[in-house]
Design a protein around this motif. Structure first.
Motif, PDB file in Angstrom:
ATOM      1  N   GLU A  51     106.548  -8.512  28.810  1.00  0.00           N
ATOM      2  CA  GLU A  51     105.146  -8.311  28.444  1.00  0.00           C
ATOM      3  C   GLU A  51     105.015  -7.590  27.113  1.00  0.00           C
ATOM      4  O   GLU A  51     104.165  -7.937  26.279  1.00  0.00           O
ATOM      5  CB  GLU A  51     104.417  -7.526  29.549  1.00  0.00           C
ATOM      6  N   ARG A  52     105.832  -6.574  26.901  1.00  0.00           N
ATOM      7  CA  ARG A  52     105.777  -5.838  25.630  1.00  0.00           C
ATOM      8  C   ARG A  52     106.224  -6.712  24.468  1.00  0.00           C
ATOM      9  O   ARG A  52     105.700  -6.613  23.363  1.00  0.00           O
ATOM     10  CB  ARG A  52     106.624  -4.580  25.728  1.00  0.00           C
ATOM     11  N   ARG A  53     107.194  -7.561  24.705  1.00  0.00           N
ATOM     12  CA  ARG A  53     107.637  -8.462  23.643  1.00  0.00           C
ATOM     13  C   ARG A  53     106.529  -9.450  23.281  1.00  0.00           C
ATOM     14  O   ARG A  53     106.339  -9.778  22.105  1.00  0.00           O
ATOM     15  CB  ARG A  53     108.893  -9.220  24.086  1.00  0.00           C
ATOM     16  N   LEU A  54     105.813  -9.920  24.278  1.00  0.00           N
ATOM     17  CA  LEU A  54     104.711 -10.836  23.989  1.00  0.00           C
ATOM     18  C   LEU A  54     103.567 -10.111  23.293  1.00  0.00           C
ATOM     19  O   LEU A  54     102.822 -10.721  22.519  1.00  0.00           O
ATOM     20  CB  LEU A  54     104.241 -11.514  25.275  1.00  0.00           C
ATOM     21  N   ASP A  55     103.433  -8.817  23.534  1.00  0.00           N
ATOM     22  CA  ASP A  55     102.465  -8.032  22.756  1.00  0.00           C
ATOM     23  C   ASP A  55     102.851  -8.013  21.279  1.00  0.00           C
ATOM     24  O   ASP A  55     101.983  -7.995  20.397  1.00  0.00           O
ATOM     25  CB  ASP A  55     102.399  -6.595  23.287  1.00  0.00           C
ATOM     26  N   VAL A  56     104.168  -7.999  21.001  1.00  0.00           N
ATOM     27  CA  VAL A  56     104.637  -8.070  19.617  1.00  0.00           C
ATOM     28  C   VAL A  56     104.195  -9.384  18.986  1.00  0.00           C
ATOM     29  O   VAL A  56     103.707  -9.412  17.851  1.00  0.00           O
ATOM     30  CB  VAL A  56     106.170  -7.934  19.555  1.00  0.00           C
ATOM     31  N   VAL A  57     104.370 -10.479  19.707  1.00  0.00           N
ATOM     32  CA  VAL A  57     103.941 -11.788  19.207  1.00  0.00           C
ATOM     33  C   VAL A  57     102.463 -11.761  18.879  1.00  0.00           C
ATOM     34  O   VAL A  57     102.029 -12.205  17.805  1.00  0.00           O
ATOM     35  CB  VAL A  57     104.237 -12.883  20.249  1.00  0.00           C
ATOM     36  N   ARG A  58     101.673 -11.206  19.782  1.00  0.00           N
ATOM     37  CA  ARG A  58     100.222 -11.151  19.597  1.00  0.00           C
ATOM     38  C   ARG A  58      99.852 -10.310  18.372  1.00  0.00           C
ATOM     39  O   ARG A  58      98.999 -10.707  17.570  1.00  0.00           O
ATOM     40  CB  ARG A  58      99.575 -10.573  20.862  1.00  0.00           C
TER      41      ARG A  58
ATOM     42  N   GLY B 298     113.156  -6.773  20.236  1.00  0.00           N
ATOM     43  CA  GLY B 298     112.721  -5.393  20.070  1.00  0.00           C
ATOM     44  C   GLY B 298     111.285  -5.253  19.606  1.00  0.00           C
ATOM     45  O   GLY B 298     110.835  -5.950  18.702  1.00  0.00           O
ATOM     46  N   THR B 299     110.579  -4.306  20.187  1.00  0.00           N
ATOM     47  CA  THR B 299     109.208  -4.019  19.764  1.00  0.00           C
ATOM     48  C   THR B 299     109.182  -3.188  18.487  1.00  0.00           C
ATOM     49  O   THR B 299     108.145  -3.060  17.842  1.00  0.00           O
ATOM     50  CB  THR B 299     108.454  -3.264  20.864  1.00  0.00           C
TER      51      THR B 299
END
Length: 345
Positions: free
Chosen positions: A204-211, A160-161
Motif C-alpha cells: 500500500e505504501r509503495r502504491l502511495d509512492v506511485v500516486r 522503497g518509499t
C-alpha cells in the motif's frame, strides 16, 4: 572477503581477508532500524557498470551504489552476487551491506569523461538503491544531481518509499532529460508480503509512492513482480493487485513471474520448506527445467494481467511504461546475477 575488484586502490590479488584493505571501513549502528546490520564502506574505483553485450535489456549501463539489501526478499535474484565477495547468499546478503560511499563524486567524474556518450543509465537493477541504508548514506541525491547536470537519461526501479525524498531532484531532471520511474509491487496480500519481503514498505505504501509521483507530473509504471506461483497467482489475488495498481494512477503494469536463480533458489526453497512444506514438490516440478517457470505459465499470467489492466483502464505496458524501464517483458538469463562489471573511463 574479496574487495580487490571493487576498491579504488586494491592490494595484491591474494589478499582477500575481510579487513585486508584500508579502503574498507566496517560500521555497525545500534539503532532499531539497523540492528543486526553491518555496513562495509568502500571507495569504489568505478560506478558505471556495463551490461553484457548478449543481454536483451533495453539499456547498456547501470549504477549500483549498494551491494546486499536489507529488504531481505526471500526470492531476490541478486543474492548470488554476494558469493563473489565470499559472503553467503542468505543472511549475509540481508545483513552485510556494501556501501560505495564515493558513488556520487565518482559518477560525476565518469559522466564528464570524453569517452562517455550519454547512454541511458538504469538503477535498481541489482539491489534497491532506496533500501533503508540510503536513509543514512544519502547517495542518491548526488547521483541524480550528477545525471541531471549532464542531462543524462536514467531510470529507477524501487520498492522503497524513500524515493519521495528526492522528488524535487527527479522533477528537475525530468525537465532536461528522459527519466523513467517504476515501483515494484507483485501482490497486495499483506500476509504474503510480511513473510517474503520483510524489510520492505508495505504494498500500500509503495502504491502511495506511485500516486504521489504521478500527481507531481512524473509518470510511474508498476512492475508487478514477482508473481509467486501457488501463493500469489490466484485469479482473485491478481485482480485485487491490478485493481490497486490502477487506483494508484500507474501509467502501466508489467507482470513478471518469479524466477529462481542459483543463490536465490536455495534460500527461497528453504523458506518454502519452512512455511509451506506442502508446496515443495510443486515448486520442484514447476522449476524442474531451470530458473524460470515454463513459458506456458508465464504467458498465462501475462495474458491474465493484461486483460485485467484493460478492464481497469491501465494503458498497455509498451505505451504507458517509461521507454527504458529496467525490466524486460520476460526474464533475461544473460544479465543477472553475475560478477559486477567494472569499467574505468
Amino acid at each position: 572477503m574479496r574487495w580487490d575488484n571493487l576498491v579504488e586502490n586494491p592490494r595484491a590479488a591474494g589478499d582477500t581477508a575481510l579487513f585486508a584493505t584500508s579502503a574498507v571501513t566496517t560500521r555497525t549502528f545500534d539503532t532499531p532500524e539497523f540492528r543486526g546490520i553491518t555496513f562495509h564502506e568502500i571507495r569504489a574505483r568505478s560506478i558505471l557498470n556495463r551490461v553484457p553485450g548478449a543481454s536483451r535489456m533495453p539499456f547498456e549501463w547501470t549504477v549500483n551504489p549498494y551491494r546486499g539489501c536489507t529488504h531481505a526478499c526471500v526470492y531476490c535474484f541478486a543474492r548470488k552476487t554476494h558469493s563473489y565477495l565470499d559472503l553467503d547468499t542468505g543472511l549475509d546478503f540481508d545483513s552485510q551491506i556494501v556501501v560505495k560511499i564515493n558513488a556520487p563524486e565518482l559518477l560525476r567524474r565518469q559522466l564528464a569523461s570524453r569517452q562517455w556518450q550519454g547512454a541511458h543509465v538504469a538503477m535498481g537493477t541489482n539491489v534497491d538503491c532506496y533500501q533503508r541504508a540510503e536513509g543514512r548514506y544519502r547517495l542518491m541525491p548526488g547521483i541524480i544531481a550528477a545525471l541531471r547536470d549532464h542531462a543524462n537519461p536514467f531510470s529507477i526501479l524501487t520498492k522503497g518509499t524513500l524515493i519521495l525524498r528526492d522528488l524535487e531532484l527527479l522533477r528537475q531532471a525530468a525537465e532536461v532529460t528522459e527519466v523513467g520511474i517504476s515501483v515494484s509491487v507483485g501482490f497486495t496480500d499483506r500476509e504474503l508480503w510480511r513473510t517474503v519481503e520483510p524489510g520492505t514498505p508495505s504494498p500500500e505504501r509503495r502504491l502511495d509512492v506511485v500516486r504521489t509521483l504521478t500527481d507531481n507530473g512524473i509518470g510511474c509504471g508498476v512492475l508487478m513482480a514477482p508473481v509467486i506461483p501457488f501463493l500469489g497467482d490466484h485469479p482473485d489475488q491478481l485482480r485485487a493487485t491490478v485493481r490497486a495498481i490502477a487506483a494508484s494512477g500507474a501509467t502501466s503494469v508489467t507482470p513478471l513471474v518469479l524466477h529462481l536463480r542459483p543463490g536465490a533458489r536455495e534460500w527461497f526453497m528453504a523458506w518454502v520448506a519452512q512455511h509451506h512444506p506442502h508446496l515443495v514438490q510443486r515448486y520442484e516440478r514447476l522449476y524442474a527445467e531451470g530458473a524460470y517457470a515454463p513459458k506456458w505459465y508465464q504467458r498465462r499470467i501475462t495474458r491474465h494481467v493484461h486483460e485485467l489492466a484493460t478492464e481497469f483502464g491501465i494503458g498497455p505496458a509498451d505505451r504507458g511504461m517509461p521507454r527504458r524501464i529496467p525490466v524486460p517483458q520476460e526474464p533475461d538469463p544473460a544479465i543477472l546475477p553475475q560478477p559486477e562489471q567494472l569499467t574505468l573511463l
